[in-house]
Design an enzyme around this catalytic site. Sequence first.
Site, mmCIF file in Angstrom:
data_model
loop_
_atom_site.group_PDB
_atom_site.id
_atom_site.type_symbol
_atom_site.label_atom_id
_atom_site.label_comp_id
_atom_site.label_asym_id
_atom_site.label_seq_id
_atom_site.Cartn_x
_atom_site.Cartn_y
_atom_site.Cartn_z
ATOM 1 N N ARG A 134 21.360 -5.492 135.468
ATOM 2 C CA ARG A 134 22.073 -5.746 134.208
ATOM 3 C C ARG A 134 21.115 -5.501 133.057
ATOM 4 O O ARG A 134 20.026 -6.068 133.031
ATOM 5 C CB ARG A 134 22.543 -7.208 134.229
ATOM 6 C CG ARG A 134 23.769 -7.454 133.424
ATOM 7 C CD ARG A 134 24.285 -8.844 133.673
ATOM 8 N NE ARG A 134 23.397 -9.878 133.166
ATOM 9 C CZ ARG A 134 23.825 -11.040 132.679
ATOM 10 N NH1 ARG A 134 25.112 -11.293 132.630
ATOM 11 N NH2 ARG A 134 22.979 -11.944 132.264
ATOM 12 N N THR B 101 22.554 -5.189 126.488
ATOM 13 C CA THR B 101 24.002 -4.877 126.461
ATOM 14 C C THR B 101 24.773 -5.703 127.498
ATOM 15 O O THR B 101 25.998 -5.791 127.430
ATOM 16 C CB THR B 101 24.235 -3.394 126.791
ATOM 17 O OG1 THR B 101 23.784 -3.162 128.143
ATOM 18 C CG2 THR B 101 23.465 -2.495 125.847
ATOM 19 N N ASP C 7 18.214 -17.168 136.571
ATOM 20 C CA ASP C 7 18.231 -15.801 137.092
ATOM 21 C C ASP C 7 18.000 -15.836 138.598
ATOM 22 O O ASP C 7 16.889 -16.106 139.065
ATOM 23 C CB ASP C 7 17.140 -14.981 136.376
ATOM 24 C CG ASP C 7 17.239 -13.503 136.739
ATOM 25 O OD1 ASP C 7 17.324 -13.184 137.946
ATOM 26 O OD2 ASP C 7 17.253 -12.677 135.820
ATOM 27 N N ASP D 163 15.267 -13.437 140.108
ATOM 28 C CA ASP D 163 13.905 -13.876 139.793
ATOM 29 C C ASP D 163 13.527 -15.107 140.617
ATOM 30 O O ASP D 163 12.384 -15.219 141.086
ATOM 31 C CB ASP D 163 13.789 -14.211 138.304
ATOM 32 C CG ASP D 163 13.603 -12.962 137.459
ATOM 33 O OD1 ASP D 163 13.340 -11.883 138.023
ATOM 34 O OD2 ASP D 163 13.729 -13.068 136.221
HETATM 35 C C1 PRP Z 1 22.340 -10.525 138.309
HETATM 36 C C2 PRP Z 1 23.215 -11.032 139.431
HETATM 37 C C3 PRP Z 1 24.402 -10.104 139.355
HETATM 38 C C4 PRP Z 1 24.540 -9.884 137.873
HETATM 39 C C5 PRP Z 1 25.619 -10.793 137.352
HETATM 40 O O1 PRP Z 1 21.623 -9.434 138.704
HETATM 41 O O2 PRP Z 1 22.582 -11.029 140.674
HETATM 42 O O3 PRP Z 1 24.221 -8.877 140.022
HETATM 43 O O4 PRP Z 1 23.276 -10.237 137.282
HETATM 44 O O5 PRP Z 1 25.891 -10.550 136.023
HETATM 45 P P1 PRP Z 1 27.236 -9.858 135.543
HETATM 46 O O6 PRP Z 1 28.359 -10.504 136.263
HETATM 47 O O7 PRP Z 1 27.242 -10.134 134.066
HETATM 48 O O8 PRP Z 1 27.138 -8.377 135.833
HETATM 49 P P2 PRP Z 1 20.565 -8.685 137.755
HETATM 50 O O9 PRP Z 1 21.235 -7.529 137.095
HETATM 51 O O10 PRP Z 1 19.868 -9.670 136.883
HETATM 52 O O11 PRP Z 1 19.562 -8.034 138.781
HETATM 53 P P3 PRP Z 1 18.637 -8.672 139.925
HETATM 54 O O12 PRP Z 1 19.557 -9.041 141.055
HETATM 55 O O13 PRP Z 1 17.731 -7.544 140.262
HETATM 56 O O14 PRP Z 1 17.901 -9.859 139.353
HETATM 57 N N1 URA Z 2 22.550 -13.156 136.440
HETATM 58 C C1 URA Z 2 21.901 -14.252 136.890
HETATM 59 O O1 URA Z 2 21.043 -14.144 137.780
HETATM 60 N N2 URA Z 2 22.214 -15.450 136.359
HETATM 61 C C2 URA Z 2 23.141 -15.595 135.404
HETATM 62 O O2 URA Z 2 23.390 -16.730 134.961
HETATM 63 C C3 URA Z 2 23.803 -14.441 134.939
HETATM 64 C C4 URA Z 2 23.488 -13.233 135.479
#
Ligand code: PRP
Ligand code: URA
Length: 213
Positions: A107, A111, A204, A207
Amino acid sequence: MEWNDRVVVLDHPIVQHKLSILRDKHTPSSEFREIVSELALFETYEATRDLPLTNVFIHTPVAPFDAKQIAGRKVAFVPILRAGLGMVDGALAVVPTARVGHLGMARNEETHQPESYYDKLPRDIASRRVYVLDPMLATGGSGAAAVKYLRDAGVAGTIRFLCIVAAPEGIERLLAEDDDLVIYACAVDEGLNDDAYIVPGLGDAGDRIFGTE
Ligand code: PRP
Ligand code: URA
């Protein structure tokens, strides 16, 4: 939109207890990772409740017996990278013979739109029952992109989306964009903050699973 039986919340006390540990900001990565995997196991158990059965004739040590075994379409788990990886072992503990496809999506922090960076699905994905794995359903952008990708790859029938925490905004979006989708969650939270993080959420997930905060 009516959610009816398209959103299944696991309100089991053990699930709720473990979720509270995940939410606590003091929980270390090692324990966080372990609990994500355990919750994925419980969710997969719930989401596979309707797998079709067939009869198989066996002999127990005591008597012949018409037993049951899983029949029908095979299973694929599709984690959305990275955080979805934390759910794979728990899901495979329930269905060890499943294939695993991967969709890489990050994400954009400004944006809040998902950016796709990797995909690898089993060749026969179109003939499998598909379970998408991602602990967080926030705006629904990543989830909706994953579901569309799977439909374009020929996946027919119900797609099951297994997350740990969902925001109402993400649920509305996923249900509106695909009419044959069921969402499984351990909790539906209040909503999103200005950074599109789930409130109260758990932060997150990626993370915290991988210790990259
Ligand atoms: C997080 C989470 C989802 C997304 C959710 O991943 O694991 O994939 O955000 O947000 P959304 O519903 O608004 O799309 P992120 O993009 O942070 O990547 P990561 O798994 O590598 O931490
Ligand atoms: N992705 C995450 O990991 N946590 C949130 O709360 C939203 C998006």
